[in-house]
Write an enzyme that holds these catalytic residues in place. Structure first.
Site, short mmCIF file in Angstrom:
data_model
loop_
_atom_site.label_atom_id
_atom_site.label_comp_id
_atom_site.label_asym_id
_atom_site.label_seq_id
_atom_site.Cartn_x
_atom_site.Cartn_y
_atom_site.Cartn_z
CE LYS A 148 -2.84 -0.95 3.68
NZ LYS A 148 -4.07 -0.66 4.34
CE LYS A 205 -1.63 3.96 3.43
NZ LYS A 205 -3.15 3.66 3.75
N1 CTP Z 1 -10.58 -1.49 8.35
C1 CTP Z 1 -11.86 -1.30 8.52
N2 CTP Z 1 -11.98 0.04 9.27
C2 CTP Z 1 -11.18 0.77 9.38
C3 CTP Z 1 -9.77 0.17 9.13
C4 CTP Z 1 -9.74 -0.99 8.40
O1 CTP Z 1 -12.91 -1.84 8.26
N3 CTP Z 1 -10.92 1.81 9.97
C5 CTP Z 1 -10.64 -2.96 7.34
C6 CTP Z 1 -10.24 -2.86 6.03
O2 CTP Z 1 -11.14 -2.66 5.12
C7 CTP Z 1 -9.29 -4.01 5.75
C8 CTP Z 1 -8.75 -4.59 7.20
O3 CTP Z 1 -9.56 -3.87 8.21
O4 CTP Z 1 -10.36 -5.22 5.39
C9 CTP Z 1 -7.41 -4.56 7.40
O5 CTP Z 1 -6.98 -3.26 7.10
P1 CTP Z 1 -5.66 -2.56 7.23
O6 CTP Z 1 -4.92 -2.19 6.01
O7 CTP Z 1 -4.81 -3.34 8.15
O8 CTP Z 1 -6.19 -1.40 8.10
P2 CTP Z 1 -6.12 0.27 7.90
O9 CTP Z 1 -6.15 0.83 9.33
O10 CTP Z 1 -6.93 0.65 6.97
O11 CTP Z 1 -4.54 0.55 7.56
P3 CTP Z 1 -3.99 1.75 6.82
O12 CTP Z 1 -4.40 2.85 7.39
O13 CTP Z 1 -2.47 1.56 7.07
O14 CTP Z 1 -4.35 1.54 5.15
#
Ligand code: CTP
Length: 390
Positions: A292, A294
């Site tokens: 991603k 990140k």
């Molecule tokens: N997810 C979610 N709600 C959030 C954050 C994540 O439903 N607020 C879900 C994502 O849609 C995905 C899963 O959790 O299916 C894992 O996501 P991940 O990429 O680990 O989490 P993020 O917090 O979105 O990470 P980043 O901000 O680094 O992209």
């Protein structure tokens, strides 16, 4: 008004018992995963409480046990099936024991002060005749039921020694008609006389009721005790000949993947919702956030350990590059993801790929209030402030 708690009171014999009690003027607190179908019992005479015995709600049962108007507890919730042992997924073994044995005993523990007291309290549990003898082709069910019937037998002695008249009734039938449990439909008129019989034994504070004992099961149990091996061989063949085996796959396997850096409530919401829609949840963790673009703060092994300790997760694995590759390994039935992925190239591709594989893609609402990126930004900003303050 006298109240009864019926665990599993929305279906089958539990529903028939609820109806019989309502007709006697009782108010019924029904605990279960689904509400009774509308119109079957008068809506003013019962209250429904959502309860999943695989996700035990100690608070709910504690509240019900503390209600002095509650004078009767009947636990009819139960699962199991006639199938060869190898047809059981480990998640199914867990479910059968959790529902039929562990959660049932936990509920009895929560109500135990009421049962042990000098005041009248009536308790019944659906055991099974298969808990009283070997049951080839229902080995897991029989083991779980053996646990509960032995428990009841033991604790009834403790109740007697404790000086109370209250007892726990073990209702241990064989196959009975009118219940969805045995593959048919709920038929309350067929089950009404059985429900009445059970209640008579509960109100008499008896310890065991094996329906059709005199005419059938006295002799069956004697045959079993005389020669368990001979009896077992016969029982296995009998089930086979009557076409009652169901060796199909019974569990829903779910899969989802993510980076799960700085574990937060959005991750927890996703895992909880996913587990509500499958029996066995496999979570693939990405080794880094590179895909991603990140950075991750928490090392890979630590992120896996955190996910593995979450009660909704059954198995943690290293994620594959693509969730479609993970399917080759785990053969999941449902793929879960947050709604932020809906319409993305990646998920459009998966929708196509899984279309003919019987895999359902379930999108859950993305938790707007947080994300690993937001947390990282906040922490970085705060750290900058601290440095400036210095
Ligand atoms: N997810 C979610 N709600 C959030 C954050 C994540 O439903 N607020 C879900 C994502 O849609 C995905 C899963 O959790 O299916 C894992 O996501 P991940 O990429 O680990 O989490 P993020 O917090 O979105 O990470 P980043 O901000 O680094 O992209």
């Amino acid at each position: 008004m006298d109240k009864a708690v019926i665990v599993g009171g929305s279906n089958g014999i539990g529903l028939a018992i609820s109806k019989a009690l309502i007709e006697k003027g009782w108010f019924v607190e029904i605990c279960g995963r689904t509400e009774p179908e509308p119109g079957v019992i008068p809506s003013k005479a019962f209250r429904f409480h959502y309860s999943d015995l695989c996700d035990f709600d100690e608070f709910l049962f504690g509240k019900l046990a503390a209600d002095e108007d509650v004078k009767l507890l009947m636990i009819t919730a139960g699962i199991g099936r006639i199938a060869d042992f190898q047809a059981h997924h480990i998640a199914e073994i867990e479910r059968i024991f959790r529902i039929d044995t562990v959660s049932t005993i936990k509920i009895l523990r929560i109500f135990y002060d009421r049962i042990l007291s000098g005041n009248d309290f009536y308790t019944g549990v659906m055991g099974s005749i298969s808990g009283w003898m070997s049951s080839p082709a229902a080995s897991v069910y029989a083991a779980a039921k053996a646990g509960i019937v032995r428990f009841i037998e033991s604790v009834n002695i403790e109740l007697e020694a404790g000086g109370t008249k209250n007892r726990i009734l073990d209702v241990s039938p064989a196959f009975f008609k009118g219940s969805r449990f045995y593959g048919g439909k709920n038929d309350l008129s067929v089950m009404a006389p059985f429900a009445e019989e059970i209640l008579t034994h509960v109100f008499n504070r008896e310890t065991r009721f094996i329906p059709k004992y005199e005419e059938t099961f006295h002799a069956v149990l004697e045959r079993y005790h005389t020669d368990a091996h001979e009896y077992g061989l016969h029982s296995y063949q009998y089930k086979k000949d009557s076409g009652r085996f169901d060796n199909s796959k019974k569990v829903v396997i779910g899969y989802l993947s993510g980076t799960f850096d700085l574990f937060h409530i959005g991750h927890l919401n996703l895992l909880r919702r996913a587990k509500q829609q499958c029996d066995y949840l496999i979570v693939g963790v990405h080794d880094s956030g590179k895909w991603k673009g990140k950075e991750t703060f928490i090392p890979f092994e630590e992120r896996k350990a955190i996910i593995g300790a979450c009660k909704y997760v059954d198995r943690v694995v290293d994620s594959c590059l693509e969730d479609s590759d993970a399917w080759d390994l785990w053969h999941f039935d449902r793929l879960f993801v947050g709604s932020d992925y809906k319409g993305t190239e990646r998920f459009k591709k998966y929708e196509e790929y899984f279309a003919d594989k019987g895999v359902e893609i379930v999108y859950f609402p993305y938790t707007q209030s947080t994300s690993s990126t937001q947390i990282r930004k906040t922490v970085l900003l705060k750290t900058k402030d601290i440095e400036i303050d210095k």
